[in-house]
Scaffold this active site. Structure first.
Site, PDB file in Angstrom:
ATOM      1  N   LEU A 198       0.824  -1.185   0.055  1.00  0.00           N
ATOM      2  CA  LEU A 198      -0.074  -0.090  -0.196  1.00  0.00           C
ATOM      3  C   LEU A 198       0.625   1.232   0.000  1.00  0.00           C
ATOM      4  O   LEU A 198       0.332   2.394   0.182  1.00  0.00           O
ATOM      5  CB  LEU A 198      -0.973  -0.079   1.123  1.00  0.00           C
ATOM      6  N   ASP A 216       4.793  -6.553   2.386  1.00  0.00           N
ATOM      7  CA  ASP A 216       6.165  -6.208   1.502  1.00  0.00           C
ATOM      8  C   ASP A 216       6.820  -7.478   1.117  1.00  0.00           C
ATOM      9  O   ASP A 216       7.048  -8.204   1.842  1.00  0.00           O
ATOM     10  CB  ASP A 216       7.000  -5.104   2.274  1.00  0.00           C
ATOM     11  N   ALA A 276       3.893  -5.920  -8.196  1.00  0.00           N
ATOM     12  CA  ALA A 276       4.554  -5.140  -7.169  1.00  0.00           C
ATOM     13  C   ALA A 276       5.935  -4.580  -7.634  1.00  0.00           C
ATOM     14  O   ALA A 276       6.686  -5.531  -7.749  1.00  0.00           O
ATOM     15  CB  ALA A 276       4.413  -5.984  -5.935  1.00  0.00           C
ATOM     16  N   SER A 306       8.053   1.971 -10.316  1.00  0.00           N
ATOM     17  CA  SER A 306       8.110   1.809 -11.680  1.00  0.00           C
ATOM     18  C   SER A 306       8.234   3.121 -12.439  1.00  0.00           C
ATOM     19  O   SER A 306       7.562   3.340 -13.417  1.00  0.00           O
ATOM     20  CB  SER A 306       6.606   1.378 -11.928  1.00  0.00           C
ATOM     21  N   TYR A 322      15.232   1.417 -13.655  1.00  0.00           N
ATOM     22  CA  TYR A 322      13.958   0.605 -13.723  1.00  0.00           C
ATOM     23  C   TYR A 322      13.924  -0.358 -14.852  1.00  0.00           C
ATOM     24  O   TYR A 322      13.632  -1.586 -14.601  1.00  0.00           O
ATOM     25  CB  TYR A 322      12.969   1.641 -13.884  1.00  0.00           C
ATOM     26  N   ASN A 374       2.441   2.034 -23.132  1.00  0.00           N
ATOM     27  CA  ASN A 374       2.046   2.886 -22.147  1.00  0.00           C
ATOM     28  C   ASN A 374       0.630   2.777 -21.666  1.00  0.00           C
ATOM     29  O   ASN A 374      -0.437   2.861 -22.296  1.00  0.00           O
ATOM     30  CB  ASN A 374       2.038   4.666 -22.733  1.00  0.00           C
ATOM     31  N   ARG A 413      12.947  15.562 -20.938  1.00  0.00           N
ATOM     32  CA  ARG A 413      13.125  14.883 -19.672  1.00  0.00           C
ATOM     33  C   ARG A 413      14.255  13.700 -20.009  1.00  0.00           C
ATOM     34  O   ARG A 413      14.267  13.025 -21.128  1.00  0.00           O
ATOM     35  CB  ARG A 413      12.035  14.275 -19.307  1.00  0.00           C
ATOM     36  N   ALA A 414      15.192  13.773 -18.977  1.00  0.00           N
ATOM     37  CA  ALA A 414      16.297  12.822 -19.253  1.00  0.00           C
ATOM     38  C   ALA A 414      15.739  11.095 -19.331  1.00  0.00           C
ATOM     39  O   ALA A 414      14.778  10.782 -18.395  1.00  0.00           O
ATOM     40  CB  ALA A 414      16.909  12.694 -17.824  1.00  0.00           C
TER      41      ALA A 414
END
Ligand code: UFG
Length: 339
Positions: free
Chosen positions: A37, A55, A78, A81, A145, A174, A284-285
Site C-alpha cells: 500500500l 512487503d 508489485a 515503476s 527501472y 504506455n 526529460r532525461a
C-alpha cells in the site's frame, strides 16, 4: 465443474494490478492480493478478494501467505515503476525491485506453484534500433527501472530451466484508461503520467501541461508513445495462462499506433471540450523519441486483440473516472470538502 483457480496478485492494489484483479474475479477466480500500500490503494481491491498488507522484502510474510493458500498461479505487479526516479536513485530500483522479486520467485518455486505472470516494460528496449518494437528487438534497458525488470526476466528464465516455473513476461507500452465499471482508474502520488496530467490541466486542477521537449525527430517534434488500454493489458494476463501449460512466453503489449504528446493534448481537448494550457519545457532525461510496439506475436499465438484501441475512447474512460473521482481513491468525502 472445475474448481476455481486461486491466484496470488502482488501489487494488486496498484493501477494495472487492480484491473487484472477485476478481470480474474469476473472470470470466477479466487484472488489473494498482496500489497504494501505504498503506492497501491486499499479501496482499489474489491471485497471479493482476500487482502494481505505486506512487503515482498518480508520473507516471513511471504512464507505465511504461501502456507495459507495453495496457488495455481502468481501474478507479479508489485514494483517501483518510475523511470525518472530510477535515474535519480538507481540503487532503489536495482536492489529493491530485484531482491523483492527474487524473494517471490523463491517462495513460488518452494511452494510448487508452476505459473507466474510478470509485469515487465517497454523500457527494456531503451532507444530501439528499429520500429515497431517486437520481441526480437535488441534489449538495452533505458533506465535502472528497465534494467531491474530485465534482471527479473532473466531470473524467471532460470527458474524455468532449473525448477520448471513457467512464466509470461509481458512488456507493457504506455498503460492508460480506466475500467468501464467506473470503479477503477489511475491514481498515482505523485502523478507523472501524461494522460492524467493533461486531464488535470483541462479540468483546471493544474495551471498547464508542460511538454518535455519539442525538438525530437518526430513529425511535430514531441515524443511518440503507444497507449494501450489497461483492460486490454489485463485481458492479456488471463490469456497467457493457457500458454503456460506448455511453455514460458514473452510478449510486447501495445496497439501498434503511436501518438505524439501534442496529439494526446489535442485528443484531450476533443474528448473533454476543454482547452488545455500548454508550455514547452526542456527534454526529460531518458525519454526515447518514439516507442511503438509490435504485438503480432501474442495476436497470432493467443488471439489477443485489443478491445479499446481508440485513443479518444481510452482518454474518455480516464476522463469519466477522474471526473467521478476527483480525489482518486481518497473518496467522495474529501472531494466534497475540496469543492
Ligand atoms: N510527458 C510530457 N509532460 C508530462 C509528462 C509526460 O511531455 O508532464 C511526455 C513524456 O516526456 C513522454 C510521454 O509524455 O514522452 C509519456 O510520458 P509518461 O510519463 O506518461 O510515460 P513514459 O513513456 O515515460 O513511461 C511509461 C511508464 C513506464 C514504461 C513506459 C514504457 O511510466 O513505466 O511507459 O513505454 F516503462
Amino acid at each position: 465443474m472445475n474448481s476455481p483457480m486461486t491466484v496470488l496478485v502482488t501489487g494488486g492494489a496498484g493501477y494495472v494490478g487492480s484491473h487484472c484483479v477485476a478481470e480474474l474475479l469476473d472470470r470466477g477466480a479466487k484472488v489473494i492480493v498482496l500489497d504494501n500500500l505504498r503506492q497501491g490503494h486499499r479501496a482499489a481491491v474489491p471485497a471479493e478478494a482476500a487482502f494481505v498488507e505486506a512487503d515482498l522484502a518480508d520473507t516471513d510474510a511471504l512464507k505465511r501467505v504461501f502456507a495459507e493458500w495453495r496457488f495455481d498461479a502468481v501474478f507479479h505487479f508489485a514494483a517501483l515503476s518510475l523511470v525518472g526516479e530510477s535515474m535519480r536513485d538507481p540503487h532503489l530500483y536495482l536492489h529493491g525491485n530485484t531482491v523483492n522479486s527474487l524473494n517471490l520467485i523463491r517462495a513460488t518455486v518452494e511452494a510448487g506453484v508452476r505459473k507466474m505472470v510478470f509485469s515487465s516494460t517497454a523500457n527494456l528496449f531503451g532507444t530501439p534500433e528499429r520500429l515497431p518494437i517486437d520481441e526480437d528487438t535488441a534489449i538495452d534497458p533505458g533506465s535502472p527501472y528497465g534494467e531491474s525488470k530485465f534482471f527479473i526476466e532473466r531470473a524467471l528464465h532460470w527458474a524455468d530451466r532449473c525448477h520448471g516455473l513457467r512464466s509470461a513476461c509481458l512488456r507493457y507500452f504506455n498503460a492508460a484508461g480506466a475500467h468501464p465499471n467506473g470503479l477503477l482508474g489511475e491514481d498515482h502520488h505523485p502523478e507523472t503520467h501524461l494522460i492524467p496530467l493533461v486531464l488535470d490541466a483541462a479540468a483546471g486542477k493544474r495551471s498547464h501541461i508542460e511538454i518535455f521537449g519539442d525538438d525530437y525527430p518526430t513529425p511535430d517534434g514531441t515524443c511518440v508513445r503507444d497507449y494501450i488500454h489497461v483492460c486490454d493489458l489485463a485481458d492479456a494476463h488471463l490469456r497467457v495462462l493457457d500458454a503456460l501449460e506448455t511453455r514460458s512466453v514473452r510478449y510486447n503489449l501495445g496497439n501498434g499506433t503511436g501518438y505524439s504528446v501534442r496529439q494526446v493534448i489535442e485528443a484531450v481537448e476533443r474528448v473533454t471540450g476543454l482547452k488545455v494550457p500548454v508550455k514547452v519545457g526542456p527534454r526529460r532525461a531518458g525519454d526515447p523519441a518514439v516507442l511503438i510496439a509490435s504485438s503480432e506475436r501474442i495476436r497470432t499465438e493467443l488471439g489477443w486483440n485489443p478491445r479499446f484501441p481508440d485513443l479518444d475512447s481510452i482518454i474518455g474512460g480516464a476522463w469519466a473516472w477522474r471526473s467521478r473521482n476527483p480525489n482518486g481513491y481518497r473518496g467522495p468525502a474529501t472531494a466534497q470538502a475540496a469543492e
